[in-house]
Design a protein around this motif. Structure first.
Motif, short mmCIF file in Angstrom:
data_model
loop_
_atom_site.label_atom_id
_atom_site.label_comp_id
_atom_site.label_asym_id
_atom_site.label_seq_id
_atom_site.Cartn_x
_atom_site.Cartn_y
_atom_site.Cartn_z
N ILE A 2 0.86 -1.18 0.00
CA ILE A 2 0.00 0.00 0.00
C ILE A 2 0.90 1.24 0.00
O ILE A 2 1.76 1.37 0.87
N VAL A 3 0.72 2.11 -0.99
CA VAL A 3 1.49 3.36 -1.00
C VAL A 3 0.49 4.52 -0.98
O VAL A 3 -0.22 4.75 -1.96
N PRO A 4 0.42 5.24 0.14
CA PRO A 4 -0.52 6.36 0.23
C PRO A 4 0.00 7.53 -0.61
O PRO A 4 1.16 7.53 -1.03
N TYR A 5 -0.86 8.52 -0.85
CA TYR A 5 -0.37 9.70 -1.56
C TYR A 5 0.59 10.50 -0.68
O TYR A 5 1.60 11.01 -1.13
N ASN A 6 0.25 10.55 0.60
CA ASN A 6 1.08 11.31 1.53
C ASN A 6 1.09 10.60 2.87
O ASN A 6 0.15 9.89 3.21
N ARG A 7 2.18 10.74 3.63
CA ARG A 7 2.22 10.17 4.97
C ARG A 7 2.95 11.16 5.87
O ARG A 7 4.10 11.50 5.59
#
Ligand SMILES: *Cc1c(COP(=O)(O)O)cnc(C)c1O
Length: 375
Positions: A2-7
């Motif tokens: 899972i790669v979010p747009y921002n963290r």
């Protein structure tokens, strides 16, 4: 994966500073950490005064209040920006005069600004898209020639430079954002850099509910009272404590993001060479804050197909901005489709790949691999 747009990232000292604010016995605004952040920004920007605000939007609103805009005054802004860039001035009754963007940087097209100036024009509001500064030589010249005030929306551009000079130091009043999606964050937060010191005293008053409380805190008056219009544009010490830990890491943040940006560029350059897409442009003489990595593809259909394909493999990639002149509010000012073709085309064909401070190289490799498969 899972790669979010921002963290959002912790650099280490945030929690310690928040504890320290509590121990100091003040978590409302304008205590020790708000002061630390303001002094840090004043020093970095060589600004006569920097005031922290609860958001970048509030910094823009504070600027609009300071400029005493009246209904029917006009301001110039590009259509391809975040609503707050225009809304802060519209809130004072001013009328937006939209201008199209340059196809390379997606910043306001300085060659189109003069045609939008008239007797009612009061303010020019350049927004530095993705942290790449606008053509400030041209915009400064136009502002001087037509006696316009300038308010930079530098929400994305802390640390970026135009010919060596920092973004957010060209305008009379300039806004930054520390929203969690920006490079330097505190959840919600912002700052106003006041380059013309004639605004400083009144800015403090407007920010503190229309009172001269700031002067009282400094011991310059023996009581404080209501002296002007104002609002509450003061962040809490908890936000400022978090922010100070982040500001101390500004240079590290920019170099981390630069590395991620350059890796995307290198990996995707062959696709641009084959004519499959357009990569972001940083003109010579300019340094970026590397806020975003955006890509332009050939059509809205292709863009939407890629966004959906990425979502299917756990990657959040997003588009923006819906052009302001085509928004519900924009249409109320009489704007219509076709007036700003580059903004419209960009909005339809742009996507942003995930880019955040602590993105790992395996996360980035996963994004690159899947993106290439979809193009
Ligand atoms: C984020 C952003 C804002 C608003 O900042 P907030 O802190 O979210 O209010 C304004 N303008 C631009 C260009 C932005 O990117």
């Amino acid at each position: 994966m899972i790669v979010p747009y921002n963290r959002p990232t912790l650099w280490g000292k945030e929690i310690r500073y928040i504890r320290s604010a509590i121990r100091r016995g003040q978590i409302s605004g304008d205590g020790y950490f708000t002061e630390q952040c303001s002094r840090w920004l004043e020093k970095r920007l060589a600004a006569p005064k920097v005031l922290l605000t609860p958001s970048g939007t509030h910094a823009l609103e504070l600027a609009a209040l300071l400029l005493n805009l009246k209904p029917s005054d006009e301001f110039i802004v590009s259509s391809f920006t975040f609503p707050s860039t225009a809304n802060a001035f519209v809130l004072r009754g001013a009328v937006p005069r939209f201008v199209d963007i340059r196809p390379d940087t997606l910043n306001i097209d300085e060659r189109l600004v003069e045609a939008a100036v008239n007797r009612r024009t009061k303010v020019l509001v350049p927004m530095h898209y993705a942290g790449v500064p606008c053509d400030m030589t041209a915009l400064n010249r136009l502002a001087r020639k037509h006696r316009l005030k300038m308010v930079e929306d530098a929400a994305q551009a802390l640390g970026a430079r135009y010919r060596g000079r920092l973004a957010g130091t060209f305008g009379d009043l300039n806004a930054f954002s520390f929203h969690e999606t920006k490079n330097i964050i505190c959840g919600e937060g912002g700052a106003l850099a006041i380059m013309d010191p004639r605004y400083s005293d009144r800015a403090e008053i407007i920010r503190q509910k229309g009172t001269n409380r700031a002067k009282f805190y400094r011991g310059e008056v023996d009581k404080y009272s209501w002296v002007d219009v104002g609002s509450s544009y003061v962040p809490s010490e908890l936000q400022s404590a978090y922010l100070f830990a982040q500001l101390e890491k500004l240079d590290a943040v920019i170099s981390l993001r630069r590395r991620l940006y350059e890796r995307y560029r290198e990996a995707l350059q062959p696709l641009e060479d084959r004519g499959n897409l357009t990569l972001p442009v940083i003109p010579s003489g300019v340094t970026s804050s590397y806020h975003l990595f955006h890509i332009l593809v050939g059509s809205q259909k292709a863009r939407d197909r890629i966004l959906t394909g990425l979502r299917r493999v756990g990657i959040t990639s997003v588009f923006h901005y819906f052009p302001l002149h085509l928004s519900g509010m924009g249409r109320k000012f009489g704007y219509r489709r076709g007036q700003f073709p580059i903004s419209e085309k960009t909005s339809a064909c742009l996507l942003r790949l995930p880019l955040y401070n602590r993105m790992t190289s395996s996360e980035q490799a996963y994004v690159i691999r899947n993106f290439i498969k979809l193009v």
